[in-house]
Design a protein around this motif. Structure first.
Motif, PDB file in Angstrom:
ATOM      1  N   ASN A  91     -11.221   1.438  -3.683  1.00 26.97           N
ATOM      2  CA  ASN A  91     -10.415   0.344  -4.220  1.00 26.97           C
ATOM      3  C   ASN A  91     -10.173   0.571  -5.708  1.00 26.97           C
ATOM      4  O   ASN A  91     -11.104   0.518  -6.512  1.00 26.97           O
ATOM      5  CB  ASN A  91     -11.149  -0.974  -3.976  1.00 26.97           C
ATOM      6  CG  ASN A  91     -10.378  -2.183  -4.420  1.00 26.97           C
ATOM      7  OD1 ASN A  91      -9.370  -2.088  -5.113  1.00 26.97           O
ATOM      8  ND2 ASN A  91     -10.867  -3.340  -4.027  1.00 26.97           N
ATOM      9  N   ARG A 121     -15.636  -3.561  -7.130  1.00 31.76           N
ATOM     10  CA  ARG A 121     -14.540  -3.684  -6.162  1.00 31.76           C
ATOM     11  C   ARG A 121     -15.024  -3.149  -4.821  1.00 31.76           C
ATOM     12  O   ARG A 121     -15.662  -2.098  -4.763  1.00 31.76           O
ATOM     13  CB  ARG A 121     -13.320  -2.902  -6.627  1.00 31.76           C
ATOM     14  CG  ARG A 121     -12.712  -3.449  -7.887  1.00 31.76           C
ATOM     15  CD  ARG A 121     -11.429  -2.686  -8.237  1.00 31.76           C
ATOM     16  NE  ARG A 121     -11.263  -2.684  -9.672  1.00 31.76           N
ATOM     17  CZ  ARG A 121     -11.455  -1.634 -10.460  1.00 31.76           C
ATOM     18  NH1 ARG A 121     -11.789  -0.473  -9.946  1.00 31.76           N
ATOM     19  NH2 ARG A 121     -11.297  -1.743 -11.750  1.00 31.76           N
ATOM     20  N   SER A 127      -7.750  -1.299  -7.313  1.00 34.44           N
ATOM     21  CA  SER A 127      -6.925  -2.440  -7.717  1.00 34.44           C
ATOM     22  C   SER A 127      -7.344  -2.952  -9.093  1.00 34.44           C
ATOM     23  O   SER A 127      -8.496  -2.831  -9.496  1.00 34.44           O
ATOM     24  CB  SER A 127      -7.023  -3.567  -6.688  1.00 34.44           C
ATOM     25  OG  SER A 127      -8.344  -4.066  -6.631  1.00 34.44           O
ATOM     26  N   GLN A 164       0.842  -1.195   0.000  1.00 36.02           N
ATOM     27  CA  GLN A 164       0.000   0.000   0.000  1.00 36.02           C
ATOM     28  C   GLN A 164       0.874   1.241   0.000  1.00 36.02           C
ATOM     29  O   GLN A 164       1.732   1.398   0.855  1.00 36.02           O
ATOM     30  CB  GLN A 164      -0.923  -0.002   1.219  1.00 36.02           C
ATOM     31  CG  GLN A 164      -1.695  -1.281   1.420  1.00 36.02           C
ATOM     32  CD  GLN A 164      -2.482  -1.706   0.195  1.00 36.02           C
ATOM     33  OE1 GLN A 164      -3.187  -0.897  -0.400  1.00 36.02           O
ATOM     34  NE2 GLN A 164      -2.362  -2.963  -0.174  1.00 36.02           N
ATOM     35  N   THR A 176     -17.905  -1.651   4.700  1.00 33.94           N
ATOM     36  CA  THR A 176     -17.603  -1.816   3.285  1.00 33.94           C
ATOM     37  C   THR A 176     -18.844  -1.520   2.436  1.00 33.94           C
ATOM     38  O   THR A 176     -19.971  -1.682   2.888  1.00 33.94           O
ATOM     39  CB  THR A 176     -17.137  -3.252   2.970  1.00 33.94           C
ATOM     40  OG1 THR A 176     -18.163  -4.169   3.328  1.00 33.94           O
ATOM     41  CG2 THR A 176     -15.864  -3.590   3.723  1.00 33.94           C
ATOM     42  N   ASP A 223     -15.053  -1.190  -1.568  1.00 33.67           N
ATOM     43  CA  ASP A 223     -14.441  -0.001  -0.985  1.00 33.67           C
ATOM     44  C   ASP A 223     -14.655  -0.035   0.520  1.00 33.67           C
ATOM     45  O   ASP A 223     -15.531  -0.751   1.019  1.00 33.67           O
ATOM     46  CB  ASP A 223     -15.051   1.253  -1.608  1.00 33.67           C
ATOM     47  CG  ASP A 223     -14.943   1.254  -3.132  1.00 33.67           C
ATOM     48  OD1 ASP A 223     -13.825   1.045  -3.642  1.00 33.67           O
ATOM     49  OD2 ASP A 223     -15.975   1.435  -3.798  1.00 33.67           O
ATOM     50  N   THR A 224     -13.868   0.741   1.254  1.00 38.18           N
ATOM     51  CA  THR A 224     -13.875   0.671   2.716  1.00 38.18           C
ATOM     52  C   THR A 224     -14.014   2.055   3.322  1.00 38.18           C
ATOM     53  O   THR A 224     -13.401   3.013   2.836  1.00 38.18           O
ATOM     54  CB  THR A 224     -12.561   0.024   3.211  1.00 38.18           C
ATOM     55  OG1 THR A 224     -12.412  -1.250   2.591  1.00 38.18           O
ATOM     56  CG2 THR A 224     -12.554  -0.143   4.713  1.00 38.18           C
TER      57      THR A 224
END
Length: 184
Positions: free
Chosen positions: A84, A67, A86, A43, A59, A69-70
């Motif tokens: 997110n 994806r 990624s 990260q 989340t 997310d948080t």
């Protein structure tokens, strides 16, 4: 998560001592050997490199890209929204349930994914973190396979509902007793 394994994010603080102590962000990935390993060093975001007084984690899929997310609440700083970004070639399905004869929010419903000879279960839950709650969607990561999937929902009132051939990379709304509706 879209590889089919559930990853874990931990927001922690030490509250049983006279002085609050910040903790590093802890994020773990479940690998193919079913062992959690820290991916903290991967990260590069400033937030992920700092220490925090974490309180709760929830989340949701903020930008509806599949994806997870948080969001993180803290003791001494504003809420953090971690989107997110990624890259992944994996596939997924999200199911959002609405009860009719069961409780409307469907908490306690079990969704079973029937996938190439094995089953995997997910539940609609509440109370995910301290004073927060995740989006009430059950997510299944499917790995590289993009074939349609079959599910069985066991609603909180005990009734069952079969869902056949749901396409992947989609969020589905399922109202108890009705055909699923693709939301995207």
């Amino acid at each position: 998560m879209s590889n089919g394994n559930v990853d874990t994010y931990v927001a922690d603080e030490t509250t049983n001592e006279p002085v609050l102590q910040t903790q590093p962000v802890q994020i773990f990935e479940l690998d193919s050997a079913l062992q959690y390993k820290s991916i903290q060093t991967q990260q590069t975001d400033d937030y992920m490199q700092q220490r925090h007084f974490g309180r709760g984690v929830w989340t949701w899929d903020l930008n509806r890209d599949g994806r997870v997310d948080t969001g993180v609440t803290h003791q001494t700083e504003p809420v953090a929204v971690l989107v997110n970004h990624s890259e992944s070639q994996n596939h997924w399905v999200e199911l959002q349930l609405v009860g009719v004869t069961s409780a409307r929010d469907a908490i306690g419903a079990r969704i079973t994914l029937h996938d190439q000879g094995f089953e995997r279960a997910g539940w609609v839950v509440a109370g995910d973190g301290y004073l927060c709650s995740s989006e009430r969607v059950v997510r299944f990561g499917l790995g590289k396979s993009n074939s349609p999937r079959e599910f069985t929902i066991t609603w909180p009132d005990g009734s069952e509902q079969a869902l056949a051939a749901l396409s992947v990379d989609a969020r589905w709304l399922v109202v108890q007793g009705s055909a699923p509706y693709r939301l995207d």
